[in-house]
Design an enzyme around this catalytic site. Structure first.
Site, PDB file in Angstrom:
ATOM      1  N   GLY A 200       0.984  -1.068  -0.043  1.00  0.00           N
ATOM      2  CA  GLY A 200      -0.274   0.390  -0.562  1.00  0.00           C
ATOM      3  C   GLY A 200       1.237   1.304   0.220  1.00  0.00           C
ATOM      4  O   GLY A 200       2.252   1.195  -0.227  1.00  0.00           O
ATOM      5  N   ARG A 201       0.776   2.233   0.917  1.00  0.00           N
ATOM      6  CA  ARG A 201       1.085   3.493   0.373  1.00  0.00           C
ATOM      7  C   ARG A 201       2.842   3.423   0.692  1.00  0.00           C
ATOM      8  O   ARG A 201       3.821   3.985   1.098  1.00  0.00           O
ATOM      9  CB  ARG A 201      -0.469   5.043   1.072  1.00  0.00           C
ATOM     10  CG  ARG A 201      -0.761   5.386   0.890  1.00  0.00           C
ATOM     11  CD  ARG A 201      -1.506   6.294   1.017  1.00  0.00           C
ATOM     12  NE  ARG A 201      -2.868   6.591   1.538  1.00  0.00           N
ATOM     13  CZ  ARG A 201      -3.642   5.791   2.212  1.00  0.00           C
ATOM     14  NH1 ARG A 201      -3.779   5.091   2.610  1.00  0.00           N
ATOM     15  NH2 ARG A 201      -5.304   6.569   1.399  1.00  0.00           N
ATOM     16  N   ILE A 202       2.575   2.860   2.221  1.00  0.00           N
ATOM     17  CA  ILE A 202       3.816   2.452   2.949  1.00  0.00           C
ATOM     18  C   ILE A 202       4.782   1.428   2.392  1.00  0.00           C
ATOM     19  O   ILE A 202       6.416   1.765   1.971  1.00  0.00           O
ATOM     20  CB  ILE A 202       3.934   1.949   4.640  1.00  0.00           C
ATOM     21  CG1 ILE A 202       2.926   3.484   5.288  1.00  0.00           C
ATOM     22  CG2 ILE A 202       4.788   2.132   5.412  1.00  0.00           C
ATOM     23  CD1 ILE A 202       1.968   2.788   6.395  1.00  0.00           C
TER      24      ILE A 202
ATOM     25  N   ARG B 153      -2.358  -8.644  -1.812  1.00  0.00           N
ATOM     26  CA  ARG B 153      -3.034  -8.724  -1.987  1.00  0.00           C
ATOM     27  C   ARG B 153      -4.050  -8.671  -3.234  1.00  0.00           C
ATOM     28  O   ARG B 153      -4.258 -10.139  -4.416  1.00  0.00           O
ATOM     29  CB  ARG B 153      -4.650  -7.906  -1.317  1.00  0.00           C
ATOM     30  CG  ARG B 153      -4.839  -9.250  -0.087  1.00  0.00           C
ATOM     31  CD  ARG B 153      -6.387  -8.225   0.631  1.00  0.00           C
ATOM     32  NE  ARG B 153      -5.911  -6.986   0.930  1.00  0.00           N
ATOM     33  CZ  ARG B 153      -6.728  -6.327   1.453  1.00  0.00           C
ATOM     34  NH1 ARG B 153      -8.272  -6.852   1.813  1.00  0.00           N
ATOM     35  NH2 ARG B 153      -6.713  -4.889   1.431  1.00  0.00           N
TER      36      ARG B 153
ATOM     37  N   ARG C 293       2.005  -4.225  12.812  1.00  0.00           N
ATOM     38  CA  ARG C 293       1.204  -5.099  13.843  1.00  0.00           C
ATOM     39  C   ARG C 293       2.241  -6.270  14.328  1.00  0.00           C
ATOM     40  O   ARG C 293       2.375  -6.740  13.625  1.00  0.00           O
ATOM     41  CB  ARG C 293      -0.059  -5.424  13.850  1.00  0.00           C
ATOM     42  CG  ARG C 293      -1.253  -3.938  13.039  1.00  0.00           C
ATOM     43  CD  ARG C 293      -0.943  -3.644  14.396  1.00  0.00           C
ATOM     44  NE  ARG C 293      -1.896  -1.919  14.896  1.00  0.00           N
ATOM     45  CZ  ARG C 293      -1.210  -0.150  14.845  1.00  0.00           C
ATOM     46  NH1 ARG C 293       0.372  -0.312  14.618  1.00  0.00           N
ATOM     47  NH2 ARG C 293      -2.170   0.447  14.443  1.00  0.00           N
TER      48      ARG C 293
ATOM     49  N   GLU D 293       2.334  -6.137  23.044  1.00  0.00           N
ATOM     50  CA  GLU D 293       2.260  -4.956  22.722  1.00  0.00           C
ATOM     51  C   GLU D 293       1.468  -4.210  24.546  1.00  0.00           C
ATOM     52  O   GLU D 293      -0.289  -4.513  24.238  1.00  0.00           O
ATOM     53  CB  GLU D 293       1.909  -3.661  21.692  1.00  0.00           C
ATOM     54  CG  GLU D 293       3.165  -3.089  21.982  1.00  0.00           C
ATOM     55  CD  GLU D 293       2.968  -2.374  20.229  1.00  0.00           C
ATOM     56  OE1 GLU D 293       3.244  -2.769  18.523  1.00  0.00           O
ATOM     57  OE2 GLU D 293       2.179  -1.630  19.917  1.00  0.00           O
TER      58      GLU D 293
ATOM     59  N   HIS E 294       7.261   1.131  18.830  1.00  0.00           N
ATOM     60  CA  HIS E 294       6.100   1.529  18.354  1.00  0.00           C
ATOM     61  C   HIS E 294       5.807   2.982  18.052  1.00  0.00           C
ATOM     62  O   HIS E 294       5.128   3.993  18.647  1.00  0.00           O
ATOM     63  CB  HIS E 294       4.665   1.140  18.636  1.00  0.00           C
ATOM     64  CG  HIS E 294       3.573   1.199  17.647  1.00  0.00           C
ATOM     65  ND1 HIS E 294       2.346   0.659  17.966  1.00  0.00           N
ATOM     66  CD2 HIS E 294       3.289   1.746  16.676  1.00  0.00           C
ATOM     67  CE1 HIS E 294       1.497   0.296  17.155  1.00  0.00           C
ATOM     68  NE2 HIS E 294       2.246   1.481  16.300  1.00  0.00           N
TER      69      HIS E 294
ATOM     70  N   GLY F  51       7.300   4.142  14.761  1.00  0.00           N
ATOM     71  CA  GLY F  51       7.932   4.584  13.889  1.00  0.00           C
ATOM     72  C   GLY F  51       6.443   6.222  12.958  1.00  0.00           C
ATOM     73  O   GLY F  51       7.476   6.052  11.581  1.00  0.00           O
TER      74      GLY F  51
HETATM   75  C1  8YV Z   1       0.004   5.688  15.181  1.00  0.00           C
HETATM   76  C2  8YV Z   1      -0.044   3.265  13.842  1.00  0.00           C
HETATM   77  O1  8YV Z   1       1.167   6.162  15.718  1.00  0.00           O
HETATM   78  O2  8YV Z   1      -1.263   4.529  12.440  1.00  0.00           O
HETATM   79  C3  8YV Z   1      -1.062   3.444  13.160  1.00  0.00           C
HETATM   80  O3  8YV Z   1      -1.591   2.843  12.516  1.00  0.00           O
HETATM   81  O4  8YV Z   1       0.470   1.993  13.952  1.00  0.00           O
HETATM   82  C4  8YV Z   1       0.922   4.240  14.115  1.00  0.00           C
HETATM   83  O5  8YV Z   1       2.225   4.807  13.993  1.00  0.00           O
HETATM   84  C5  8YV Z   1      -0.663   4.921  15.864  1.00  0.00           C
HETATM   85  O6  8YV Z   1      -1.725   3.977  15.420  1.00  0.00           O
HETATM   86  C6  8YV Z   1      -1.482   5.510  17.216  1.00  0.00           C
HETATM   87  O7  8YV Z   1      -3.274   5.219  17.501  1.00  0.00           O
END
Ligand code: 8YV
Length: 332
Positions: A163-165, A185, A247, A276, A294, A296
């Site tokens: 996807g985007r990331i 997918r 995740r 987590e 966490h 990122g």
């Molecule tokens: C967020 C993340 O900081 O956006 C997401 O899905 O995993 C994180 O980078 C976090 O979820 C904020 O709720």
């Protein structure tokens, strides 16, 4: 004409501390309740917050399950998640209750890709080990064979979830001389594949046997839970480094730890964990892993943009429009 029953502003509960400018704007626009102590809410606190509001703004640390949604007050009509991933929200239960769920896509793509790239560099080049060595005071100087790691240029990166990331990571990784393979997918349009120089694998198992570094970037859904299990981890070559910034639950953490401990794979860079914020003690003892809390997407700029998206989603919904970031079926 103004509806005599409808209040002028929606009531909004925000479960965690957000940036001061975001909270200030929310307080200006809505009847808002905040969590100044910033401790993650327990179930009772979440239930209380959901009892009497129009909008809930949760984060990844709030487990909004079907029981909580069923017990929510009749006014709750929007869950405007502060974050991209929505695996902590029972989407089917929300849909059944007519509650719209929104997220904050797009605004954390580049930051998350940067951090993934940082891990892709850190693990093979032993950045964390080197840093610890200097801080320990035990470093006794340069040596020709000291702190040797592995070059990433010329290696193959396998991206799960394009996807985007995933695409933003591919763009960066190409600049570091990595060849890009991916599993998704759906296959990307040819024009994007060409731009990224990306090779598609419809079969994840086939890709796993061909790559040197693997980056996990798909959403966590029932279909991707433990996608990388013991069987699939065994398909990786021994020199592979695994990076997970998506995740924890996508990788069977116990199987990953076993693979790391037994040298089945060479190392891992983890920004997320299966349970987590608990981090398995065995990971803490491994030298060949880089562990992050966490973080990122944790930039001031990103958090401000996420806040702006939450506000825009609430605003559009309250004005009777479809919120721009409504999460549609297909996530779950
Ligand atoms: C967020 C993340 O900081 O956006 C997401 O899905 O995993 C994180 O980078 C976090 O979820 C904020 O709720």
């Amino acid at each position: 004409m103004t509806d005599p029953i409808r209040p002028a502003r929606p009531t909004v509960a925000i479960t965690r501390r957000l940036l001061p400018e975001t909270e200030a704007r929310i307080a200006e626009l809505y009847d808002a309740s905040f969590n100044p102590g910033d401790r993650p809410m327990d179930r009772a606190a979440l239930a209380a917050a959901m009892a009497d509001v129009d909008v809930l703004v949760p984060t990844v640390t709030d487990e909004i399950d079907s029981a909580l949604i069923a017990a929510a007050g009749p006014r709750l009509k929007l869950i405007a998640n502060f974050g991209n991933g929505v695996d902590h929200i029972d989407l089917a239960a929300a849909r059944a209750r007519g509650i719209i769920v929104t997220n904050t896509p797009g605004v954390l793509t580049e930051d998350t890709a940067d951090m993934t790239m940082a891990l892709i560099l850190s693990v093979p080049r032993r950045l964390a080990e080197g840093e610890k060595l200097v801080r320990s005071g035990q470093w006794d100087g340069w040596s020709p064979t000291g702190m040797l790691g592995h070059r990433i240029g010329g290696k193959t990166l396998g991206i799960i979830g394009m996807g985007r990331i995933g695409q933003a990571i591919a763009r960066r990784a190409r600049g570091f001389g990595l060849a890009i393979h991916y599993h998704n997918r759906n296959r990307l349009p040819k024009v994007i594949e060409d731009e990224l120089g990306a090779t598609y694998h419809a079969d994840l198992d086939v890709m796993l046997g061909q790559i040197d570094i693997i980056s996990v970037n798909c959403p966590h859904t029932p279909a991707t839970h433990h996608l990388l299990d013991e069987r699939r981890l065994a398909l990786l070559q021994r020199h592979v480094y695994l990076i997970n910034i998506a995740r924890g639950e996508i990788v069977d953490e116990a199987a990953l730890i076993h693979a790391l401990e037994t040298g089945r794979i060479a190392g891992a860079g983890l920004d997320v964990f299966e349970h987590e914020p608990a981090v398995d003690a065995r990971l803490l003892g491994l030298a060949n892993v880089v562990l992050l809390p966490h973080m990122g997407s944790a930039t001031f700029e990103g958090r401000a943009a996420m806040g702006a998206r939450v506000i825009a989603n609430i605003r559009a919904w309250w004005d009777g429009h479809r919120p721009p970031d409504q999460v549609l079926e297909g996530w779950a």
